[in-house]
Enzyme design. Structure first.
Site, PDB file in Angstrom:
ATOM      1  N   SER A 182       5.215 -25.814   1.370  1.00 20.22           N
ATOM      2  CA  SER A 182       3.839 -24.669   1.641  1.00 20.22           C
ATOM      3  C   SER A 182       2.889 -25.119   2.636  1.00 20.22           C
ATOM      4  O   SER A 182       2.293 -24.250   3.210  1.00 20.22           O
ATOM      5  CB  SER A 182       3.289 -24.535   0.180  1.00 20.22           C
ATOM      6  OG  SER A 182       2.833 -25.599  -0.332  1.00 20.22           O
ATOM      7  N   ASP A 403      -7.951 -24.911  -5.606  1.00 23.67           N
ATOM      8  CA  ASP A 403      -6.722 -25.296  -4.763  1.00 23.67           C
ATOM      9  C   ASP A 403      -7.263 -26.354  -3.614  1.00 23.67           C
ATOM     10  O   ASP A 403      -7.843 -25.842  -2.813  1.00 23.67           O
ATOM     11  CB  ASP A 403      -6.192 -24.127  -4.111  1.00 23.67           C
ATOM     12  CG  ASP A 403      -4.809 -24.601  -3.400  1.00 23.67           C
ATOM     13  OD1 ASP A 403      -4.577 -25.762  -3.032  1.00 23.67           O
ATOM     14  OD2 ASP A 403      -4.152 -23.464  -2.610  1.00 23.67           O
ATOM     15  N   HIS A 406      -3.865 -26.637  -0.192  1.00 22.25           N
ATOM     16  CA  HIS A 406      -3.570 -25.805   1.057  1.00 22.25           C
ATOM     17  C   HIS A 406      -4.868 -25.830   1.608  1.00 22.25           C
ATOM     18  O   HIS A 406      -5.884 -26.308   1.536  1.00 22.25           O
ATOM     19  CB  HIS A 406      -2.991 -24.675   0.537  1.00 22.25           C
ATOM     20  CG  HIS A 406      -1.694 -24.860  -0.062  1.00 22.25           C
ATOM     21  ND1 HIS A 406      -1.654 -24.681  -1.800  1.00 22.25           N
ATOM     22  CD2 HIS A 406      -0.579 -24.987   0.087  1.00 22.25           C
ATOM     23  CE1 HIS A 406      -0.416 -24.687  -2.201  1.00 22.25           C
ATOM     24  NE2 HIS A 406       0.221 -25.077  -0.989  1.00 22.25           N
TER      25      HIS A 406
END
Length: 426
Positions: A182, A403, A406
């Site tokens: 990702s 998160d 990312h």
């Protein structure tokens, strides 16, 4: 770029400089006790002497002390030069054949600091059709915008501003593929948005099917793809379940024929529990429930390196490795133990990170040093470690919770792509 393995002349020069400094420096001068010298600068000077150099601990002349000080500083200068040469090689493990090294002439694009640039960001997230909800922090409620205004400034040179039209013209009719997890998705979407902002009226298409996502800028014939494979090596279904097979890379058949490959893998190697992507690991003939993750990463990455050497035509394809992207879940890494990325509003200042580099960087660099194919390391780890403020945290449209893995778009991955652009154009 320079190969990084052909700089023996520079090393010899630095070595000679250091050798001379040490011979005639404060310790080496002891070997010429009693030697009578006259050293005279063009216009005279305080260090001219015709007396024997005496190193008696009780009677050291002032001119000798000053002379020793200059030579000692020269030795330090040579040591610094050696360090810079080593850094240049480190950041360009193999280089790109036929291109000038980005880190040549004393310039290392990966060492610098973050500065405010009012011209940023490079695009508006609401105008880019390629951003997934998980990276669209502004759309999902992030209230601050200062994180959008930081630009990476290398210490000793300028990072060229990204020009999407120029990028497309250089790669007209070519195929580019990101391969990885990702974080590759993060960088792929960033590049697509940066190009789209430069040529907003050009025709483009988007498709996503299983592991493969594709953006095509049709007027230029440029295809930019993402192949999702978090470990690079294969996960094979067996009777016991999903098996991470460290010496298998059949998925690599989908990567052949590209004009540029940008690889990435690390984060998924650390996952445990429900987020772990496999049930067993096959290490050669051995099927194990688990093993040291760094050891597994090393073996998987070595399999990838062999695949590159056996399958990449270096006359056609340029190869990059994206580097290790850091996380910011533990504030102790930057001396704020009660913090995470949540609520962070600005980068760390300076060019150092208190916790140092993650151990995966050592594994990666050791593998890249052994590979035969020219590969350019986009060494984004340190500059990304400084950006504790650039994660989605709670403002992700696809990830519940916090998160800190990312990155928001626009944001940090745009700098990764600027570095990629610099590597291709400098």
């Amino acid at each position: 770029m320079d190969d990084g393995r052909t700089d023996n002349g520079k090393w010899a020069q630095y070595g000679a400089c250091l050798w001379m400094s040490l011979i005639y420096g404060p310790h080496g001068l002891r070997s010429v006790v009693g030697a009578k010298r006259q050293i005279e600068p063009p216009n005279g000077g305080w260090w001219k002497t015709t007396r024997p150099m005496e190193w008696n601990a009780k009677t050291i002349s002032v001119p000798s002390i000053k002379w020793v000080s200059i030579l000692f500083l020269l030795s330090l200068f040579c040591l610094l030069s050696l360090h810079q040469a080593r850094a240049a090689k480190f950041h360009n493990v193999s280089g790109l054949r036929g291109k000038k090294s980005v880190a040549s002439n004393g310039c290392n694009l990966f060492m610098g600091s973050w500065v405010v640039d009012p011209s940023y960001p490079l695009y508006d997230s609401s105008a880019c059709p390629f951003i997934d909800p998980e990276f669209d922090c502004q759309k999902y409620g992030r209230p601050d915008k200062q994180y959008l205004k930081y630009a990476w400034k290398p210490d000793s040179c300028a990072l060229p501003r990204f020009d999407g039209a120029d990028f497309l013209n250089r790669w007209r009719g070519k195929k580019i593929m990101f391969v990885g997890d990702s974080l590759s998705l993060n960088m792929w979407e960033s590049l697509s948005c940066m190009i789209h902002a430069s040529v907003p009226n050009t025709k483009n298409s988007f498709s996503r099917k299983q592991s493969l996502s594709t953006v095509t800028f049709q007027d230029y014939g440029v295809t930019i793809q993402l192949y999702r494979t978090p470990y690079l090596v294969d996960i094979i279904s067996e009777k016991v379940g999903r098996v991470l097979t460290l010496d298998s890379i059949v998925a690599g058949n989908a990567w052949k024929g590209m004009d540029m490959l940008i690889f990435n893998s690390w984060h998924w190697w650390t996952h445990t529990g429900k987020s772990q992507g496999w049930d067993y690991i096959r290490d050669g003939p051995n099927l194990v429930k688990d093993m040291d993750r760094l050891e597994a990463y090393n073996k998987g990455l070595t399999t990838w390196a062999k695949w590159v050497d056996q399958n990449v035509d270096t006359t056609k394809t340029k190869v990059f490795f994206q580097g290790i992207s850091p996380t910011h879940y533990q504030g102790k890494d930057w001396n704020q133990p009660k913090r995470s990325c949540s609520g962070e509003l600005q980068p760390l200042s300076g060019s150092t990170y208190p916790a140092g580099l993650p151990p995966a960087t050592t594994i990666l660099n050791n593998v890249l040093k052994k590979i035969s194919t020219p590969i350019y390391l986009l060494d984004i780890t340190l500059l990304s470690q400084l950006r504790k403020d650039a994660h989605p945290s709670a403002y992700s449209g696809d990830h519940a919770g916090n998160d800190c893995s990312h990155w928001c778009l626009p944001g940090l991955p745009d700098t990764w792509n600027q570095l990629l652009y610099a590597a291709l154009t400098t």
